[in-house]
Scaffold this motif. Structure first.
Motif, mmCIF file in Angstrom:
data_model
loop_
_atom_site.group_PDB
_atom_site.id
_atom_site.type_symbol
_atom_site.label_atom_id
_atom_site.label_comp_id
_atom_site.label_asym_id
_atom_site.label_seq_id
_atom_site.Cartn_x
_atom_site.Cartn_y
_atom_site.Cartn_z
ATOM 1 N N UNK A 1 0.607 -1.136 0.037
ATOM 2 C CA UNK A 1 -0.256 -0.328 0.069
ATOM 3 C C UNK A 1 0.909 1.107 -0.268
ATOM 4 N N UNK A 2 0.653 2.021 -0.727
ATOM 5 C CA UNK A 2 1.360 3.135 -0.346
ATOM 6 C C UNK A 2 0.286 4.757 -0.630
ATOM 7 N N UNK A 3 0.543 5.668 0.047
ATOM 8 C CA UNK A 3 -0.104 6.952 0.160
ATOM 9 C C UNK A 3 0.605 8.154 -0.086
ATOM 10 N N UNK A 4 -0.091 8.757 -0.935
ATOM 11 C CA UNK A 4 1.258 10.284 -2.207
ATOM 12 C C UNK A 4 0.187 11.211 -1.740
ATOM 13 N N UNK A 5 0.880 12.503 -0.690
ATOM 14 C CA UNK A 5 0.133 13.215 -0.796
ATOM 15 C C UNK A 5 0.782 14.706 -0.665
ATOM 16 N N UNK A 6 0.389 16.216 -1.465
ATOM 17 C CA UNK A 6 1.283 16.875 -2.346
ATOM 18 C C UNK A 6 0.126 18.159 -1.979
ATOM 19 N N UNK A 7 0.633 19.481 -0.814
ATOM 20 C CA UNK A 7 -0.104 20.406 -0.988
ATOM 21 C C UNK A 7 1.208 21.543 -2.077
ATOM 22 N N UNK A 8 0.398 22.568 -3.003
ATOM 23 C CA UNK A 8 1.259 23.511 -3.338
ATOM 24 C C UNK A 8 0.940 24.671 -3.381
ATOM 25 N N UNK A 9 1.581 26.021 -2.805
ATOM 26 C CA UNK A 9 0.950 27.144 -3.574
ATOM 27 C C UNK A 9 1.665 27.658 -4.050
ATOM 28 N N UNK A 10 0.475 27.953 -5.241
ATOM 29 C CA UNK A 10 1.510 29.443 -5.628
ATOM 30 C C UNK A 10 1.087 30.840 -5.815
ATOM 31 N N UNK A 11 1.588 31.947 -5.888
ATOM 32 C CA UNK A 11 1.163 33.152 -5.383
ATOM 33 C C UNK A 11 1.546 34.422 -5.403
ATOM 34 N N UNK A 12 1.302 35.281 -6.489
ATOM 35 C CA UNK A 12 1.900 36.723 -7.474
ATOM 36 C C UNK A 12 1.033 37.876 -6.218
ATOM 37 N N UNK A 13 2.115 38.585 -5.763
ATOM 38 C CA UNK A 13 1.510 39.883 -5.408
ATOM 39 C C UNK A 13 2.441 41.141 -6.188
ATOM 40 N N UNK A 14 1.186 41.699 -7.045
ATOM 41 C CA UNK A 14 1.576 42.611 -8.149
ATOM 42 C C UNK A 14 1.186 44.124 -7.721
ATOM 43 N N UNK A 15 2.100 45.086 -7.471
ATOM 44 C CA UNK A 15 1.915 46.562 -7.941
ATOM 45 C C UNK A 15 2.152 47.059 -9.623
ATOM 46 N N UNK A 16 0.671 48.105 -9.765
ATOM 47 C CA UNK A 16 0.753 48.940 -10.938
ATOM 48 C C UNK A 16 0.494 49.943 -10.849
#
Length: 491
Positions: free
Chosen positions: A403-418
């Motif tokens: 048996x195998x248990x695979x977990x992934x958590x990912x965050x991709x953010x962008x903070x822009x000042x225009x």
């Protein structure tokens, strides 16, 4: 006295070293006389030995003087023991060994257990060679040699694939709606709320074993794609204990050390998450229920104006990346039982770019040129954060069940000042000067959890594989704020 002792010691050392001999020989089939390359000859009770070459010859050096027993073995042949082989000092003892073929009753079952390696180029080539459909891909071995930070960047290097908006995959010229994304054999949901598409910039590239794009149909694949199926495989369970720590930095001539305009956001922006300070107040009206009364609109704007609208200046920091990966293997009865792989990664990248925007008013006559209407110059200061965590567990219950248990958590953010400077009604005698600032924070998150099982029923000779998965994709734009200042030239 010292000289005598030194000479005596040297004499003893030479004498002890010289009390060895050498055993050479040839191993052949007793019936056919053919040589048996790969057969082994080992001195009984020791680990000293040698394997026969293509001509059946072997050589064992530095054998202690005296009589030894030589054990000769080869697959599908009976073992043979040569007793009392005499070894003399500084001499070569030569033997010829004939092995008898084992009868079928004496043959024992041989079990060979191997683990598939997916992260190197050779494994990926074999995978493509044995694949029943046309496919292309890239392995972790190649990814390590590139500056790519996320899976979207990696996809650019796969033949027949390109990237739109730095995140959506185009395969064989077909856009994202005609492609399907999989992770470890399970489908991924769409990351967009208004269309069928997946944003590949969410996954950190250093957590991949390989990435394969299948371009033609197979019976075991869904038929809902016309471009390709993009299969992502995350890192597998280690076969030995290890700990890896990596730190990287990058200098960008456009950003590093140069001026950066920014605004004061939340306390957790550095990990790509909003701390709630950008959220709208309780009781804020739903879409379509805004009042048309300008006084009520002004009052509502005042109630929601809880943030800092100031624009500040600092220096761009260098791009940085960090990763900590560890693997632990627990054995039971000298066999692999439980494997654990954990990894945490963090990347921070700064970018700056300018955009020139011009619009024109079409002339009613082809003889009159179009008149300029708007002239804008946008300066975008962006800080991107990509953070990920991976935890994989694998349990080998016995030879037939795992048996195998695979977990992934990912965050991709962008903070822009225009920041925008420009003018409208450019062709008129009284153009308007425009100056505006926009604060735009976006956070994309994905959670993937999978339970895989492999079972074999020896009596029925049936193999059972199954995958249960849970995936959740979120996009958060808590508060896009824009302030606009307009001034006429004659004021």
């Amino acid at each position: 006295m010292k000289r005598i002792l030194s000479a005596l010691t040297l004499l003893i050392s030479i004498t002890a070293y010289s009390q060895t001999g050498k055993i050479t020989g040839k191993i052949i089939d007793a019936k056919t006389g053919e040589t048996l390359p790969g057969a082994t000859a080992v001195i009984e009770g020791t680990t000293k030995g040698a394997s026969a070459d293509f001509d059946g010859n072997f050589s064992i050096n530095n054998v202690p003087v005296g009589k030894v027993n030589l054990v000769i073995s080869y697959i599908s042949y009976d073992n043979k023991i040569l007793s009392g082989v005499e070894v003399k000092a500084n001499e070569v003892t030569d033997v010829t060994v004939q092995l008898e073929t084992s009868s079928s009753q004496n043959l024992q079952e041989i079990t060979v257990t191997v683990e598939v390696i997916k992260e190197n180029n050779a494994a990926l080539t074999i995978l493509q060679k044995n694949n029943a459909s046309v496919s292309d891909g890239i392995s972790a071995e190649t990814i390590k040699r590139t500056p790519d930070k996320n899976t979207g960047d990696v996809l650019k290097r796969v033949s027949g694939a390109s990237i739109q908006d730095n995140k959506f995959a185009i395969v064989r010229g077909l856009n994202e709606r005609y492609n399907v994304a999989y992770i470890n054999g399970a489908p991924l949901p769409s990351s967009e709320s208004d269309r069928k598409a997946f944003s590949f910039d969410i996954f950190p590239s250093n957590m991949l074993d390989n990435l394969v794009i299948t371009k033609t149909a197979r019976p075991d694949l869904p038929g809902e794609f016309a471009g390709g199926i993009i299969e992502i495989s995350t890192k597998s369970i280690p076969d030995k204990n290890f700990l890896s720590v990596s730190v990287g930095g990058g200098y960008n001539t456009i950003t590093t050390g140069k001026e950066q305009l920014y605004y004061k956001g939340g306390k957790t922006d550095w990990i790509g998450l909003d701390d709630g300070s950008r959220g709208l107040p309780t009781g804020f009206p739903e879409f379509g229920s805004f009042s048309s009364d300008p006084h009520k609109q002004a009052q509502l704007a005042q109630e929601t104006n809880t943030g800092d609208w100031g624009v500040y200046s600092k220096k761009f920091a260098p791009n940085m990346s960090y990763q900590v990966t560890g693997g632990y293997n627990i054995q039971r009865k000298e066999r692999d039982f439980l494997g654990i792989l954990a990894s945490i990664s963090y990347n921070n990248t700064n970018t700056f770019y300018t955009t020139k925007r011009n619009t024109f008013i079409n002339s009613p006559s082809p003889d009159i040129p179009s008149q300029p209407e708007r002239d804008y110059l946008d300066k975008t200061y962006s800080e991107q954060t990509l953070a990920g965590a991976l935890l994989n567990l694998s349990c080998k219950i016995n030879e037939n069940n795992s048996l195998s248990w695979k977990n992934l958590y990912s965050i991709n953010s962008e903070d822009r000042t225009i920041h925008r400077d420009g003018s409208t009604n450019v062709s008129e005698t009284n153009p308007s000067i425009i100056r505006s600032t926009a604060f735009w924070f976006t956070s994309n998150k994905i959670l993937s959890s999978q339970l895989n099982g492999d079972h074999y029923l020896p009596k029925a000779k049936v193999k059972i594989n199954y995958v249960g998965s849970y995936s959740k994709v979120e996009r958060d734009v808590p508060n896009l704020r824009r302030s606009i200042y307009t001034k006429f030239d004659n004021f």
